[in-house]
Motif scaffolding. Structure first.
Motif, PDB file in Angstrom:
ATOM      1  N   ALA A   1      -8.323   5.875   8.883  1.00 12.36           N
ATOM      2  CA  ALA A   1      -7.744   4.947   7.912  1.00 12.36           C
ATOM      3  C   ALA A   1      -8.062   3.512   8.296  1.00 12.36           C
ATOM      4  O   ALA A   1      -7.940   3.120   9.460  1.00 12.36           O
ATOM      5  CB  ALA A   1      -6.231   5.136   7.833  1.00 12.36           C
TER       6      ALA A   1
ATOM      7  N   ALA B   1      -4.352   6.896  11.744  1.00 13.37           N
ATOM      8  CA  ALA B   1      -4.643   5.457  11.753  1.00 13.37           C
ATOM      9  C   ALA B   1      -4.414   4.932  13.157  1.00 13.37           C
ATOM     10  O   ALA B   1      -3.575   5.457  13.892  1.00 13.37           O
ATOM     11  CB  ALA B   1      -3.746   4.717  10.769  1.00 13.37           C
TER      12      ALA B   1
ATOM     13  N   GLN C   1      -3.970  10.023   1.628  1.00 11.97           N
ATOM     14  CA  GLN C   1      -4.538   9.031   0.739  1.00 11.97           C
ATOM     15  C   GLN C   1      -3.911   7.683   1.018  1.00 11.97           C
ATOM     16  O   GLN C   1      -2.684   7.577   1.102  1.00 11.97           O
ATOM     17  CB  GLN C   1      -4.292   9.402  -0.711  1.00 11.97           C
ATOM     18  CG  GLN C   1      -4.961   8.415  -1.636  1.00 11.97           C
ATOM     19  CD  GLN C   1      -4.176   8.252  -2.896  1.00 11.97           C
ATOM     20  OE1 GLN C   1      -3.050   7.787  -2.897  1.00 11.97           O
ATOM     21  NE2 GLN C   1      -4.760   8.692  -3.971  1.00 11.97           N
ATOM     22  N   TRP C   2      -4.767   6.700   1.216  1.00  9.52           N
ATOM     23  CA  TRP C   2      -4.289   5.353   1.542  1.00  9.52           C
ATOM     24  C   TRP C   2      -4.662   4.468   0.358  1.00  9.52           C
ATOM     25  O   TRP C   2      -5.826   4.142   0.173  1.00  9.52           O
ATOM     26  CB  TRP C   2      -4.951   4.866   2.828  1.00  9.52           C
ATOM     27  CG  TRP C   2      -4.237   3.730   3.492  1.00  9.52           C
ATOM     28  CD1 TRP C   2      -4.090   2.459   3.004  1.00  9.52           C
ATOM     29  CD2 TRP C   2      -3.570   3.750   4.762  1.00  9.52           C
ATOM     30  NE1 TRP C   2      -3.373   1.693   3.897  1.00  9.52           N
ATOM     31  CE2 TRP C   2      -3.045   2.461   4.993  1.00  9.52           C
ATOM     32  CE3 TRP C   2      -3.373   4.736   5.736  1.00  9.52           C
ATOM     33  CZ2 TRP C   2      -2.344   2.125   6.143  1.00  9.52           C
ATOM     34  CZ3 TRP C   2      -2.677   4.405   6.882  1.00  9.52           C
ATOM     35  CH2 TRP C   2      -2.163   3.112   7.078  1.00  9.52           C
TER      36      TRP C   2
ATOM     37  N   GLN D   1       5.482  10.036   1.385  1.00 12.72           N
ATOM     38  CA  GLN D   1       4.819   8.794   0.983  1.00 12.72           C
ATOM     39  C   GLN D   1       5.442   7.648   1.760  1.00 12.72           C
ATOM     40  O   GLN D   1       6.661   7.506   1.815  1.00 12.72           O
ATOM     41  CB  GLN D   1       4.914   8.553  -0.514  1.00 12.72           C
ATOM     42  CG  GLN D   1       4.027   7.369  -0.916  1.00 12.72           C
ATOM     43  CD  GLN D   1       3.816   7.261  -2.407  1.00 12.72           C
ATOM     44  OE1 GLN D   1       4.597   6.615  -3.079  1.00 12.72           O
ATOM     45  NE2 GLN D   1       2.761   7.879  -2.923  1.00 12.72           N
TER      46      GLN D   1
ATOM     47  N   THR E   1      -4.379   0.982  -1.642  1.00 15.80           N
ATOM     48  CA  THR E   1      -4.018  -0.424  -1.577  1.00 15.80           C
ATOM     49  C   THR E   1      -3.779  -0.922  -2.999  1.00 15.80           C
ATOM     50  O   THR E   1      -4.710  -0.971  -3.798  1.00 15.80           O
ATOM     51  CB  THR E   1      -5.165  -1.234  -0.921  1.00 15.80           C
ATOM     52  OG1 THR E   1      -5.474  -0.630   0.349  1.00 15.80           O
ATOM     53  CG2 THR E   1      -4.780  -2.684  -0.733  1.00 15.80           C
TER      54      THR E   1
ATOM     55  N   GLN F   1      -8.505   4.923  -0.241  1.00 20.25           N
ATOM     56  CA  GLN F   1      -9.156   5.701   0.826  1.00 20.25           C
ATOM     57  C   GLN F   1      -8.676   7.144   0.718  1.00 20.25           C
ATOM     58  O   GLN F   1      -7.489   7.426   0.858  1.00 20.25           O
ATOM     59  CB  GLN F   1      -8.782   5.165   2.208  1.00 20.25           C
ATOM     60  CG  GLN F   1      -9.158   3.710   2.450  1.00 20.25           C
ATOM     61  CD  GLN F   1      -8.629   3.222   3.803  1.00 20.25           C
ATOM     62  OE1 GLN F   1      -8.989   3.744   4.860  1.00 20.25           O
ATOM     63  NE2 GLN F   1      -7.774   2.217   3.767  1.00 20.25           N
TER      64      GLN F   1
ATOM     65  N   VAL G   1       0.858   5.215   1.129  1.00 23.86           N
ATOM     66  CA  VAL G   1       0.130   6.169   1.970  1.00 23.86           C
ATOM     67  C   VAL G   1       0.770   7.538   1.745  1.00 23.86           C
ATOM     68  O   VAL G   1       1.964   7.720   2.006  1.00 23.86           O
ATOM     69  CB  VAL G   1       0.215   5.775   3.460  1.00 23.86           C
ATOM     70  CG1 VAL G   1      -0.522   6.787   4.326  1.00 23.86           C
ATOM     71  CG2 VAL G   1      -0.346   4.372   3.669  1.00 23.86           C
TER      72      VAL G   1
ATOM     73  N   THR H   1      -6.818  -0.157   8.057  1.00 21.52           N
ATOM     74  CA  THR H   1      -5.523  -0.791   7.802  1.00 21.52           C
ATOM     75  C   THR H   1      -5.687  -2.318   7.785  1.00 21.52           C
ATOM     76  O   THR H   1      -6.628  -2.834   8.386  1.00 21.52           O
ATOM     77  CB  THR H   1      -4.474  -0.390   8.868  1.00 21.52           C
ATOM     78  OG1 THR H   1      -4.809  -1.009  10.118  1.00 21.52           O
ATOM     79  CG2 THR H   1      -4.436   1.122   9.062  1.00 21.52           C
TER      80      THR H   1
ATOM     81  N   GLU I   1       0.842  -1.194   0.000  1.00 26.25           N
ATOM     82  CA  GLU I   1       0.000   0.000   0.000  1.00 26.25           C
ATOM     83  C   GLU I   1       0.878   1.246   0.000  1.00 26.25           C
ATOM     84  O   GLU I   1       1.963   1.239   0.600  1.00 26.25           O
ATOM     85  CB  GLU I   1      -0.886   0.021   1.256  1.00 26.25           C
ATOM     86  CG  GLU I   1      -1.710  -1.250   1.403  1.00 26.25           C
ATOM     87  CD  GLU I   1      -2.624  -1.222   2.618  1.00 26.25           C
ATOM     88  OE1 GLU I   1      -3.834  -1.045   2.439  1.00 26.25           O
ATOM     89  OE2 GLU I   1      -2.116  -1.362   3.751  1.00 26.25           O
TER      90      GLU I   1
END
Ligand code: MN
Length: 287
Positions: free
Chosen positions: A175, A165, A97-98, A126, A100, A143, A71, A177, A69
């Motif tokens: 978030a 998170a 922004q998360w 990042q 995946t 997300q 992030v 996870t 992922e």
């Protein structure tokens, strides 16, 4: 018990990611990353950089990711992301922004059109977060976490914590996870001190975004990355100037990591299968 610092890394140089992100280099050995950063694979920091107004797109065009992922945290400025799963979003200051990548996707990361036109300072991180072997093939997901969705608490001592998170002080970060991860965005005023609780079984690290502070008695300043030894569950910070610190912690996955650029597998065989998916177009395209 107090945690202990393993080491503090200052930038050793920088590299450009596309033409939009001037990102620091940190000489953290892979063996240390695998032991003390897991489940994080990488910590990226592009410190404040002024960009002149332009009508051109700045950033990095379509490229793949798979098996983990990304992030993205925007400290200053504004980004626009799009991916082959059909997700699009503008990442505002304070937003996260998360993404995946899971079984694989293509995406692009640019300065937003408005930001490019106006010019200004961009500052962002990042993080690359690994997925356990059992979840590497999940569908891509996205997300888009607006700054207003991130709960924040003022604690005594000039300390403000935004919970991105995981949980802290009764607040739950927005978030979602796949393994236990906590990300806190900590602001502490000059001359104040704070003692933070850290999950005992997590790997822990910190990115100093702005300011000067002393963490567990060691001086750190903007752009430093701090890795902590395992064990211990409290960490004290005293700020010499107003400081902003991203505190990362996560339960180590402790599985083999076989990485090639933007692809992260848990075996050579799985890495080959990711390549095959990429070459046969299974990761889609951006229209
Ligand atoms: Mn990317």
């Amino acid at each position: 018990m107090r945690k202990q610092i393993y080491d503090v890394y200052s930038p050793s140089g920088f590299h450009w990611v596309g033409n939009g992100f001037k990102s620091n280099n940190y000489d953290i050995p892979q063996t240390v990353i695998k032991k003390l950063l897991d489940p994080f694979l990488m910590i990226g920091l592009a410190p404040p950089k002024a960009f002149e107004p332009t009508e051109k797109q700045r950033g990095v065009g379509s490229h793949p990711h798979a098996g983990f992922e990304t992030v993205t945290l925007v400290y200053e400025g504004e980004l626009a992301h799009a991916d082959s799963a059909g997700n699009r979003g503008v990442l505002r200051e304070g937003g996260v922004q998360w993404m995946t990548a899971g079984r694989g996707l293509m995406h692009e990361e640019f300065h937003s059109a408005d930001f490019s036109r106006q010019g200004g300072v961009l500052s962002m991180s990042q993080l690359w977060v690994n997925l356990p072997k059992s979840l590497k093939k999940i569908d891509p997901a996205y997300q888009d976490i607006e700054p207003e969705a991130i709960p924040s608490v003022e604690l005594s001592g000039g300390l403000r914590i935004r919970v991105i998170a995981g949980e802290y002080a009764g607040l739950k970060g927005p978030a979602s996870t796949h393994t236990p991860i906590r990300i806190l965005d900590i602001s502490i005023l000059a001359d104040r001190e704070a003692v933070l609780d850290i999950p005992l079984d997590h790997n822990t690290s910190a990115i100093i975004i702005t300011g000067n502070a002393s963490i567990l008695g060691r001086s750190v300043s903007a752009e430093d990355i701090v890795l902590f030894d395992r064990g211990g569950s409290t960490l004290d910070i005293s700020a010499e100037e107003d400081s902003r610190i991203i505190l990362l912690s996560g339960l180590p996955i402790e599985e083999p990591i076989v990485q090639y650029g933007p692809f992260v597998a848990s075996s050579q065989e799985d890495l080959m299968s990711i390549f095959k998916d990429f070459e046969s177009g299974k990761m889609g395209s951006l229209s």
